[in-house]
Design a protein around this motif. Structure first.
Motif, PDB file in Angstrom:
ATOM      1  N   ALA A 195      34.653  43.517  43.586  1.00 40.34           N
ATOM      2  CA  ALA A 195      35.050  43.225  44.966  1.00 40.34           C
ATOM      3  C   ALA A 195      35.659  41.839  45.130  1.00 40.34           C
ATOM      4  CB  ALA A 195      33.843  43.373  45.892  1.00 40.34           C
ATOM      5  N   THR A 196      35.144  40.849  44.388  1.00 41.70           N
ATOM      6  CA  THR A 196      35.583  39.470  44.605  1.00 41.70           C
ATOM      7  C   THR A 196      37.075  39.265  44.389  1.00 41.70           C
ATOM      8  OG1 THR A 196      33.392  38.590  44.114  1.00 41.70           O
ATOM      9  CG2 THR A 196      35.244  37.079  43.905  1.00 41.70           C
ATOM     10  N   PRO A 197      37.683  39.759  43.294  1.00 38.31           N
ATOM     11  CA  PRO A 197      39.128  39.551  43.181  1.00 38.31           C
ATOM     12  C   PRO A 197      39.922  40.214  44.298  1.00 38.31           C
ATOM     13  CG  PRO A 197      38.301  40.938  41.395  1.00 38.31           C
ATOM     14  CD  PRO A 197      37.111  40.395  42.092  1.00 38.31           C
ATOM     15  N   ILE A 198      39.427  41.313  44.846  1.00 34.80           N
ATOM     16  CA  ILE A 198      40.130  41.958  45.960  1.00 34.80           C
ATOM     17  C   ILE A 198      40.102  41.060  47.187  1.00 34.80           C
ATOM     18  CG2 ILE A 198      40.106  43.958  47.507  1.00 34.80           C
ATOM     19  CD1 ILE A 198      39.024  45.593  45.158  1.00 34.80           C
ATOM     20  N   VAL A 199      38.965  40.420  47.428  1.00 36.06           N
ATOM     21  CA  VAL A 199      38.878  39.471  48.546  1.00 36.06           C
ATOM     22  C   VAL A 199      39.788  38.276  48.280  1.00 36.06           C
ATOM     23  CG1 VAL A 199      37.342  37.943  49.827  1.00 36.06           C
ATOM     24  CG2 VAL A 199      36.554  40.217  49.149  1.00 36.06           C
ATOM     25  N   GLY A 200      39.826  37.801  47.045  1.00 36.72           N
ATOM     26  CA  GLY A 200      40.712  36.703  46.711  1.00 36.72           C
ATOM     27  C   GLY A 200      42.173  37.057  46.897  1.00 36.72           C
TER      28      GLY A 200
END
Length: 390
Positions: free
Chosen positions: A238-243
Motif C-alpha cells: 500500500a505504501t508505494p501507492i500512497v507515495g
C-alpha cells in the motif's frame, strides 16, 4: 554505521534523480542498476535487515516513510524498493542456517519473491523439491535469492501446509515477460524452477510466522521481527501507492498554477471546482498515510514493549491498508479527471503515469478490499477470524 534517520535523509536527497529517470525506467521495464546501487549505498536495504548481519533492524515506520519518498519520485522505483527491501525482514524469520546462507558471505545480498503457491512441491528426504513458474516477481533482476510460495500436500494429495521456499539465484531462471501499462518499470517477471531441492531449513511454514514464533528469533531479538507478516507485507504494497498519489498531487498542483483552460477562458488555478478537487485529493492522501503509519507504529511500539499484539489491532491494520490504497487511487482519479487533454497524450505526464501506476498496484491481491474488510468485521463482531490473513 548510519542511523535510520540518516538513511531517510539520504533517500530524500536521491529523489530528484529518481524523478528524472522515471521515463527511462518505464522504457526499460525495470529499475536501472544505478538507482539500486544508490539505494544500497544510502543504506535503504539495511533498514529491515537484522543487526546480526549488519542491518539496522529499524522502526518500520522509517522504512515506509523512505518508500513513500521514493515512490513520490518514481512509482516503479518505489514499488521495487518496497518489495525487495521488505524481504530482509522475512529472511530474518528463517532458521539461522538459512540466514547464514543468504548473508554470511555477502551481507548485501537482496531477495525477491513470488508468494502465490503456483509451483509443484514434493516432500523428499531432508526437504523438498519444487518445480514450476512463479509470476510477478518485482525487482527480480536485482536479487540474489527468491522467496517462492508453495503448498505441501499429505500422502493423499491434500494441501496441509503452506511454506515459502528460499532459493538461490543459481537455481532458477528469470523469464522476461513483464509488459504492462502501469508500474512498467517494476520488472515483475516470472521465476522458473525445475526440480530444485530446498532443504528443510529454507522452507518456512506460515503457521509459526502467523503465530509470531519463528526460528529466526533465536538470533534476531529485535522487536521488528515480532510484527505480523500480514501487516508488514500489505503495508509494503500500500505504501508505494500512497507515495505515487502524493507525487501525482504535487505534480498536479504545480501544473495547475500555470495552466490556462481555453474553453472557459480561465486560469485553472482560479476555478473553484479545481480547488475543491485539490482539497479532496490532499485530504484522502493524508488520511491514507496517517492510517498506515499509525497502525504500523502502534504494533511496533507494542512489540518493543514485549506486549501481545491484539487481534483487533491486527484486523484494523488490514482494514486501513486496503482503505489507504482505495483513497490513494481515488485521489489520483480525481486529479486525472481534471488534468486536461494533454494528460492523455503518450509521454511523461506525471499525473498520467501515476494514474496508470496506482491502478496496476491496486490489482495486487493484498489490495482486495472485500476480503480485508470482512476480516475486520468478523473481528469487531467477536467471530472466528482467519488468523493467517492477519
Amino acid at each position: 554505521m548510519s542511523q535510520p534517520e540518516d538513511v531517510l535523509a539520504a533517500v530524500r536527497a536521491l529523489a530528484p534523480a529518481f524523478r528524472e529517470r522515471a521515463a527511462e525506467v518505464e522504457a526499460a521495464r525495470k529499475v536501472p542498476e544505478t538507482s539500486v546501487k544508490e539505494l544500497a549505498e544510502a543504506g535503504f536495504f539495511r533498514l529491515l535487515q537484522p543487526k546480526a548481519y549488519g542491518g539496522l533492524a529499524a522502526d518500520p515506520t522509517l522504512f515506509y516513510a523512505a518508500v513513500k519518498e521514493i515512490a513520490k519520485a518514481c512509482g516503479s522505483t518505489g514499488w521495487v524498493a518496497s518489495v525487495v527491501g521488505v524481504h530482509a525482514w522475512h529472511v530474518a524469520l528463517y532458521d539461522p542456517r538459512a540466514q547464514e546462507e543468504v548473508w554470511g558471505a555477502d551481507p548485501t545480498a537482496r531477495v525477491c519473491s513470488s508468494y502465490a503457491p503456483t509451483g509443484k512441491v514434493t516432500a523428499v528426504d531432508g526437504g523438498f523439491t519444487i518445480s514450476g513458474t512463479w509470476r510477478f516477481s518485482s525487482g527480480c533482476d536485482h536479487a540474489d535469492w527468491a522467496l517462492l510460495g508453495g503448498l505441501v500436500a499429505d500422502a493423499d494429495g491434500r494441501p496441509v501446509d503452506m511454506r515459502t521456499f528460499l532459493v538461490p539465484r543459481s537455481e532458477y531462471r528469470i523469464d522476461d515477460v513483464w509488459d504492462t501499462v502501469g508500474l512498467r518499470g517494476s520488472g515483475s517477471n516470472d521465476i522458473v524452477c525445475q526440480d530444485v531441492f530446498v532443504p528443510e531449513h529454507r522452507a518456512l511454514s506460515f503457521g509459526p510466522v502467523t503465530a509470531l514464533d519463528v526460528p529466526g528469533h533465536e538470533i534476531n531479538p529485535e522487536p521488528l521481527y515480532r510484527l505480523p507478516y500480514a501487516t508488514v507485507f500489505t503495508t509494503t504494497i500500500a505504501t508505494p501507492i500512497v507515495g505515487i498519489a502524493e507525487g501525482a498531487y504535487e505534480g498536479y498542483v504545480a501544473a495547475t498554477r500555470e495552466r490556462f483552460r481555453v474553453s472557459y477562458g480561465q486560469q485553472v488555478a482560479e476555478d473553484p471546482f479545481a480547488q475543491v478537487r485539490i482539497a479532496r485529493a490532499a485530504g484522502d492522501i493524508d488520511a491514507a498515510w496517517l492510517q498506515l503509519s499509525r497502525n504500523i507504529g502502534e504494533l511496533y511500539d507494542l512489540a518493543a514493549r514485549g506486549e501481545e499484539l491484539p487481534m483487533p489491532l491486527r484486523a484494523r491494520a488490514r482494514r486501513d491498508q486496503v482503505l489507504a490504497t482505495e483513497r490513494a487511487v481515488g485521489a489520483v482519479d480525481l486529479l486525472m479527471e481534471n488534468a486536461g487533454g494533454s494528460a492523455m497524450r503518450t509521454g511523461p505526464h506525471v499525473v498520467q503515469r501515476a494514474w496508470r501506476d496506482v491502478h496496476n498496484g491496486r490489482g495486487h491481491a493484498a489490495n482486495d478490499p472485500e476480503r480485508a474488510l470482512v476480516l475486520f468485521g468478523q473481528s469487531a463482531l467477536g467471530l472466528d477470524v482467519q488468523d493467517t490473513m492477519l
